[in-house]
Design a protein around this motif. Structure first.
Motif, PDB file in Angstrom:
ATOM      1  N   GLY A  71       0.771  -1.220   0.000  1.00 17.16           N
ATOM      2  CA  GLY A  71       0.000   0.000   0.000  1.00 17.16           C
ATOM      3  C   GLY A  71       0.809   1.280   0.000  1.00 17.16           C
ATOM      4  O   GLY A  71       0.244   2.377   0.081  1.00 17.16           O
ATOM      5  N   LEU A  72       2.108   1.187  -0.124  1.00 17.99           N
ATOM      6  CA  LEU A  72       2.953   2.381  -0.095  1.00 17.99           C
ATOM      7  C   LEU A  72       2.891   3.103  -1.445  1.00 17.99           C
ATOM      8  O   LEU A  72       2.875   2.472  -2.500  1.00 17.99           O
ATOM      9  CB  LEU A  72       4.398   2.001   0.209  1.00 17.99           C
ATOM     10  N   THR A  73       2.884   4.431  -1.401  1.00 16.61           N
ATOM     11  CA  THR A  73       3.005   5.257  -2.606  1.00 16.61           C
ATOM     12  C   THR A  73       4.330   5.996  -2.572  1.00 16.61           C
ATOM     13  O   THR A  73       4.630   6.689  -1.592  1.00 16.61           O
ATOM     14  CB  THR A  73       1.849   6.266  -2.701  1.00 16.61           C
ATOM     15  N   LEU A  74       5.113   5.826  -3.627  1.00 18.86           N
ATOM     16  CA  LEU A  74       6.363   6.574  -3.813  1.00 18.86           C
ATOM     17  C   LEU A  74       6.114   7.548  -4.957  1.00 18.86           C
ATOM     18  O   LEU A  74       5.950   7.126  -6.105  1.00 18.86           O
ATOM     19  CB  LEU A  74       7.511   5.625  -4.140  1.00 18.86           C
ATOM     20  N   ARG A  75       6.065   8.839  -4.646  1.00 22.55           N
ATOM     21  CA  ARG A  75       5.622   9.820  -5.629  1.00 22.55           C
ATOM     22  C   ARG A  75       6.531  11.029  -5.654  1.00 22.55           C
ATOM     23  O   ARG A  75       6.890  11.582  -4.611  1.00 22.55           O
ATOM     24  CB  ARG A  75       4.190  10.267  -5.313  1.00 22.55           C
ATOM     25  N   GLY A  76       6.899  11.434  -6.862  1.00 21.74           N
ATOM     26  CA  GLY A  76       7.652  12.659  -7.036  1.00 21.74           C
ATOM     27  C   GLY A  76       6.744  13.808  -7.431  1.00 21.74           C
ATOM     28  O   GLY A  76       5.520  13.729  -7.332  1.00 21.74           O
ATOM     29  N   THR A  77       7.350  14.887  -7.929  1.00 22.99           N
ATOM     30  CA  THR A  77       6.592  16.063  -8.354  1.00 22.99           C
ATOM     31  C   THR A  77       6.440  16.126  -9.867  1.00 22.99           C
ATOM     32  O   THR A  77       5.862  17.062 -10.399  1.00 22.99           O
ATOM     33  CB  THR A  77       7.287  17.343  -7.869  1.00 22.99           C
ATOM     34  N   GLY A  78       6.976  15.133 -10.574  1.00 23.65           N
ATOM     35  CA  GLY A  78       6.966  15.130 -12.028  1.00 23.65           C
ATOM     36  C   GLY A  78       8.354  14.797 -12.548  1.00 23.65           C
ATOM     37  O   GLY A  78       9.193  14.249 -11.823  1.00 23.65           O
ATOM     38  N   ARG A  79       8.593  15.142 -13.820  1.00 22.78           N
ATOM     39  CA  ARG A  79       9.883  14.785 -14.415  1.00 22.78           C
ATOM     40  C   ARG A  79      11.060  15.451 -13.718  1.00 22.78           C
ATOM     41  O   ARG A  79      12.204  15.000 -13.841  1.00 22.78           O
ATOM     42  CB  ARG A  79       9.873  15.151 -15.908  1.00 22.78           C
ATOM     43  N   GLY A  80      10.806  16.521 -12.974  1.00 25.11           N
ATOM     44  CA  GLY A  80      11.883  17.201 -12.261  1.00 25.11           C
ATOM     45  C   GLY A  80      12.374  16.471 -11.029  1.00 25.11           C
ATOM     46  O   GLY A  80      13.390  16.850 -10.447  1.00 25.11           O
ATOM     47  N   THR A  81      11.670  15.425 -10.612  1.00 30.37           N
ATOM     48  CA  THR A  81      12.172  14.550  -9.550  1.00 30.37           C
ATOM     49  C   THR A  81      12.930  13.420 -10.232  1.00 30.37           C
ATOM     50  O   THR A  81      12.338  12.590 -10.916  1.00 30.37           O
ATOM     51  CB  THR A  81      11.029  13.975  -8.706  1.00 30.37           C
ATOM     52  N   VAL A  82      14.251  13.395 -10.058  1.00 31.48           N
ATOM     53  CA  VAL A  82      15.121  12.494 -10.820  1.00 31.48           C
ATOM     54  C   VAL A  82      15.874  11.577  -9.874  1.00 31.48           C
ATOM     55  O   VAL A  82      16.488  12.037  -8.904  1.00 31.48           O
ATOM     56  CB  VAL A  82      16.123  13.291 -11.683  1.00 31.48           C
ATOM     57  N   ILE A  83      15.842  10.273 -10.171  1.00 35.94           N
ATOM     58  CA  ILE A  83      16.608   9.290  -9.402  1.00 35.94           C
ATOM     59  C   ILE A  83      17.697   8.729 -10.304  1.00 35.94           C
ATOM     60  O   ILE A  83      17.411   8.188 -11.381  1.00 35.94           O
ATOM     61  CB  ILE A  83      15.699   8.173  -8.872  1.00 35.94           C
TER      62      ILE A  83
END
Length: 354
Positions: A71-83
């Motif tokens: 049930g975990l959500t791993l969420r960025g802000t869009g393409r500007g969140t880079v791993i």
């Protein structure tokens, strides 16, 4: 009223009063854990409980992340969140295998209901996102760019949803779905996995579906790959197939890729069915895929690479233009029950399939 009745009523009143006055049990509400560049995503993931969200701010993170909390959500802000990969590879299995984000259950229990969304994974030697033993994984609005093997990959999983992702310039498939990567097994039932509204561009293969059944591939845009869609089966039982490929736009997949140990050279391929059964390919628009590979053409039905025929596949109501050597190519003439009906096309091999 006797003393016994009075005492009994007093006891009941006390119990009711205690119940009314008792505080309700504590309920754990989902929490959001915010992580900024320079902080550890993995630490936040390990701290989170089922149902929580780990939200990544904009910026670049240098690490691999393993998720096994249901049930975990791993969420960025869009393409500007880079791993991106860490400068020094960690010893955990996700990073050790060269992957960016790993969502993994166990051999005995799938991890359920995980979401990965709104971020970019790039530069990993393996896969940008790799999932194994999951149930109901959602990957959406993820950009997977220039990873060494797969952009987004999943095996031994059911009921996945892959929507609105972009996978570009990955070493093998932009999106790769399989029963299992290493073992020889029959096709697995995905329970209705959905691959929809993704853009797959500049990969070796846009989408590979290997040894799977019961899924839908719809409304995707595939262009600039060496091949658009591969649906792959073999002699194992049950056979791959019983799935639908519909309403996709597959154009100019004319990048040239050399031969590998498992696969011939690729160029100019729209959709390939090889060693599959009961697959419906319908209402796709397939244009200008042209090359000199044995697998070139708009829609190609091919005997599997171990000689297993394709059977009872239905190729219907597709629009095909400008594909070469032909819009429809059926080299698997020994396959039983394959049908070609209602397609708008100019040329086929053998003749008469348009």
């Amino acid at each position: 009223m006797t003393k016994w009745h009075i005492a009994h009523l007093a006891c009941i009143a006390a119990v009711i009063g205690a119940g009314l006055g008792a505080a309700p049990p504590a309920v754990a509400h989902p929490q959001t854990h915010v992580v900024s560049p320079g902080e550890s995503i993995q630490k936040a993931v390990d701290t989170a409980r089922p149902g929580d969200t780990v939200r990544l701010t904009s910026g670049t993170f240098h690490e691999s992340v393993t998720v096994s909390t249901p049930g975990l959500t791993l969420r960025g802000t869009g393409r500007g969140t880079v791993i991106r990969p860490a400068a020094k590879k960690a010893a955990d299995s996700c990073a050790g295998s060269g992957n960016g984000i790993c969502v993994v259950g166990t051999k005995d229990r799938n991890v359920e209901g995980v979401t990965v969304a709104r971020l970019t994974v790039t530069g990993f030697a393996g896969s940008g996102v790799f999932a194994q033993s999951t149930d109901g994984l959602t990957v959406r609005h993820v950009t997977a760019v220039k990873n060494g093997v797969w952009g987004i990959a999943q095996e031994r999983s059911v009921r996945g949803v892959f929507r609105h992702n972009a996978a570009r310039d990955n070493g093998d498939a932009g999106l790769f779905l399989a029963n299992t990567i290493k073992a020889e097994e029959g096709a697995a039932d995905t329970g209705g996995t959905v691959v929809a509204h993704n853009r797959l561009e500049g990969n070796r293969i846009g989408l590979t579906v290997r040894r799977l059944r019961n899924l839908t591939v719809a409304d995707n845009h595939l262009t600039g790959n060496c091949a658009g869609v591969f649906v792959v089966g073999d002699e194992n039982k049950p056979r791959a197939g019983a799935l639908t490929v519909s309403d996709n736009h597959i154009e100019r997949n004319n990048k040239s890729c050399p031969k590998t140990a498992r696969l011939d050279a690729l160029q100019g391929t729209g959709i390939v069915l090889t060693g599959t059964e009961d697959t419906l390919v319908t209402r796709n628009r397939i244009t200008e895929n042209a090359g000199n590979s044995p697998l070139s053409g708009g829609i190609v039905v091919w005997k599997s690479f171990v000689g297993t025929t394709s059977e009872r596949n239905r190729i219907t109501d597709n629009v095909l233009e400008g594909n070469a050597p032909a819009d429809i190519v059926n080299t698997d003439t020994a396959g039983q029950g394959n049908t070609f009906q209602g397609n708008s096309c100019a040329a086929s091999v053998p003749a008469g399939l348009c």
